[in-house]
Design a protein around this motif. Structure first.
Motif, PDB file in Angstrom:
ATOM      1  N   GLY A  75       0.820  -1.202   0.000  1.00  0.00           N
ATOM      2  CA  GLY A  75       0.000   0.000   0.000  1.00  0.00           C
ATOM      3  C   GLY A  75       0.850   1.246   0.000  1.00  0.00           C
ATOM      4  O   GLY A  75       2.070   1.207   0.172  1.00  0.00           O
ATOM      5  N   ASN A 192     -10.306   0.164  -8.727  1.00  0.00           N
ATOM      6  CA  ASN A 192     -10.281   0.180  -7.268  1.00  0.00           C
ATOM      7  C   ASN A 192      -8.840   0.278  -6.784  1.00  0.00           C
ATOM      8  O   ASN A 192      -8.194  -0.722  -6.488  1.00  0.00           O
ATOM      9  CB  ASN A 192     -10.945  -1.087  -6.714  1.00  0.00           C
ATOM     10  N   ASN A 195      -8.034   0.783  -2.236  1.00  0.00           N
ATOM     11  CA  ASN A 195      -7.604  -0.237  -1.287  1.00  0.00           C
ATOM     12  C   ASN A 195      -6.108  -0.190  -1.017  1.00  0.00           C
ATOM     13  O   ASN A 195      -5.619  -0.773  -0.060  1.00  0.00           O
ATOM     14  CB  ASN A 195      -8.020  -1.631  -1.778  1.00  0.00           C
ATOM     15  N   ASP A 223      -9.214   6.488  -8.551  1.00  0.00           N
ATOM     16  CA  ASP A 223     -10.112   5.550  -7.887  1.00  0.00           C
ATOM     17  C   ASP A 223     -11.504   5.699  -8.491  1.00  0.00           C
ATOM     18  O   ASP A 223     -11.911   6.795  -8.880  1.00  0.00           O
ATOM     19  CB  ASP A 223     -10.138   5.825  -6.387  1.00  0.00           C
ATOM     20  N   GLU A 229     -15.444   4.188   3.149  1.00  0.00           N
ATOM     21  CA  GLU A 229     -14.628   3.268   3.940  1.00  0.00           C
ATOM     22  C   GLU A 229     -13.141   3.512   3.703  1.00  0.00           C
ATOM     23  O   GLU A 229     -12.327   3.351   4.609  1.00  0.00           O
ATOM     24  CB  GLU A 229     -14.981   1.825   3.577  1.00  0.00           C
ATOM     25  N   GLU A 230     -12.799   3.886   2.475  1.00  0.00           N
ATOM     26  CA  GLU A 230     -11.391   4.106   2.137  1.00  0.00           C
ATOM     27  C   GLU A 230     -10.988   5.565   2.278  1.00  0.00           C
ATOM     28  O   GLU A 230      -9.837   5.864   2.602  1.00  0.00           O
ATOM     29  CB  GLU A 230     -11.139   3.624   0.704  1.00  0.00           C
TER      30      GLU A 230
END
Length: 530
Positions: A75, A192, A195, A223, A229-230
């Protein structure tokens, strides 16, 4: 690049919007980029530096590959995906065998078979891209990176508005990429990538590696949903808007100079997102790591672990509020700076601080003077900035001394390049109606960017700032009121040096070593008996 900055202690950096970070690649890649870019027609001729030895090239390329791979697997926390890709693209020719193959997989576009980058459509067939006259949005409708028609259309609409505003404001359009992506239009890929902590990134697969010009085409990835949530701050639409503004500005920067200094690229990209989408105010998060809170850190610092460079957008906000001329919908001053940094044939090709200083000289001032004025503004941001009060801009810290009638107090500061120190001098005891204070300065030589300002705040609230006249040695005297109407005075010391030994593999302007760090600046304050 754009990262989410958390309150200290720093927990997780959310990245990536944009360009240029050191990451784990570090100084070796900077040296490699200098060698890749070569000397320019202006400042780079004077001190081009030296190309790294063959072993250094390979080491830089290996480090770039490792950095890019770690972002993919771990990440983007604390890393810059865009710069990692740029570093790898710039150095891949030094890799061989399996390492070269790994680099090529990471650098492949999301639609490329066998790609292994931050966004990869894999075996899923791409849907027909949705295009307008300028842009194409690429996407898939199945698998982990599936996007909806609404997401595609919102992205295209937002990017079109961003593009049109930049062009109307005088900026050069991103370079065409031949027929990569299916045509010569600007390609943006959806998927996506949140993430990985990535908002979006821009990079290049331009095969032109000319050593006489550094403009490159770009393609971008964003994105697709900006899910809460992210990305819990702001709405998905707001995050899409500021990401599009920030990233597309990087694509435009590529068309001027893809290898410009990191701090300028990121600071102006963070600045422009708020200019186009003023109500989002996402870049306020960066102010607490800027000179508004840390005036002793050089303005041209690029530090991916703190995000300091993002907060430097406030310096450009300060300049564009002082020099308010517009072209189209944007203040013109930043455009003028990028025109000075422009590396295309016949352009000035100045490095970052050199470009800033050149534009300010056209305004009959200097970078050192504006750095000092910026420091003064940051002591009272609620009044100094248009949105300072509403958006609660932080107040810069200051040292404090108290001065009694007939007494002398001194202060000494050791300042690095492009930093400031403010000292508050407050009356101790009663002062007469005609009381004054004599300020005697013993700064570094004026040629090193030494500068000083004195700001008086009256008890009525009125504020007045005056410049101290210095001789060549950096010495000067200023006498100002210190009577019973004065609440306090502030002395702002400035090391405004923009002198560097360039191409030394550092994170400052022109990748250079500052020539005027750790300069001692002194002053004494004497409360005169009147």
């Amino acid at each position: 690049m754009r990262v989410r900055i958390h309150p200290l202690p720093l927990t997780r950096l959310r990245a990536v919007r944009g360009l240029v970070a050191l990451g784990a690649v570090g100084a070796l890649v900077l040296g490699m980029l200098a060698a890749f870019a070569g000397p320019s027609a202006s400042a780079r001729v004077a001190d081009p530096g030296k190309a790294p030895a063959a072993g250094g090239e390979r080491r830089a390329a290996t480090d770039a590959l490792r950095e890019a791979q770690e972002i993919r697997t771990d990440g983007a926390a604390g890393r810059d995906a865009t710069m990692a890709l740029r570093d790898l693209f710039a150095t891949r020719d030094a890799l061989t065998g399996a390492e070269r193959e790994a680099a090529d997989r990471i650098l492949a576009r999301p639609t490329s078979p066998g790609g292994d980058g931050y966004l990869n459509y894999g075996n899923v067939d791409e849907a027909p891209p949705v295009c307008n006259a300028t842009l194409c949005v690429h996407y898939v409708t199945e698998g982990a990176n599936a996007s909806t028609p609404a997401q595609v259309n919102e992205t295209l609409t937002t990017l079109s508005d961003v593009h049109n505003n930049f062009i109307a404001s005088g900026y050069r359009a991103p370079k065409a990429d031949g027929n990569r992506g299916g045509n010569s239009k600007i390609d943006v890929y959806l998927g996506n990538i949140g993430n990985l902590g990535i908002y979006g990134y821009c990079t290049s697969d331009d095969p032109n590696k000319s050593t006489s010009r550094y403009d490159r085409w770009a393609y971008c990835a964003l994105d697709n949903d900006f899910s809460a949530e992210e990305f819990p701050t702001n709405t998905p639409l707001e995050n899409r808007q500021v990401t599009a503004a920030h990233e597309y500005f990087h694509a435009i920067q590529f068309a001027y100079d893809a290898y410009e200094d990191a701090w300028l690229m990121e600071a102006t990209a963070a600045w422009v997102e708020d200019e186009l989408y003023d109500n989002v105010d996402d870049n306020l998060q960066y102010l607490r790591t800027s000179q508004m809170r840390n005036p002793g850190i050089p303005l041209d610092t690029f530090n991916p672990s703190t995000g300091f460079h993002y907060g430097t957008w406030s310096f450009f906000r300060f300049l564009t509020e002082k020099y308010r001329g517009k072209k189209g919908v944007l203040p013109k001053l930043v455009l003028d700076i990028w025109k000075k940094a422009d590396s295309t044939p016949g352009a000035p090709d100045m490095y970052s601080w050199q470009a800033v200083n050149a534009v300010l000289k056209k305004k009959k001032t200097t970078g050192a003077a504006m750095l000092g004025a910026y420091a003064v503004a940051n002591r009272r941001p609620a009044k100094a900035y248009d949105e300072g009060r509403a958006n609660k801009y932080p107040t810069a810290p200051a040292k404090r001394i108290k001065l009694a009638k007939g007494k002398t107090r001194g202060h000494q500061a050791t300042l690095n390049h492009l930093t400031t120190r403010t000292v508050v001098v407050q009356p101790k005891g009663k002062m007469g109606k005609k009381a004054k204070v004599r300020l005697k300065f013993n700064l570094s030589r004026k040629a090193t960017g030494a500068y000083a300002l004195v700001t008086t705040t009256a008890k009525s609230g009125k504020v007045r700032t005056v410049r101290v006249k210095l001789n060549r040695q950096g010495d000067g005297v200023r006498v100002v009121p210190f009577n019973n109407k004065v609440k306090k005075l502030e002395v702002t010391l400035v090391n405004g040096s923009g002198r560097f030994k360039c191409w030394q593999r550092t994170g400052f302007s022109c990748q250079g070593t500052p020539l005027d760090n750790r300069l001692v600046q002194r002053f004494t304050a004497t409360a005169l008996r009147r």
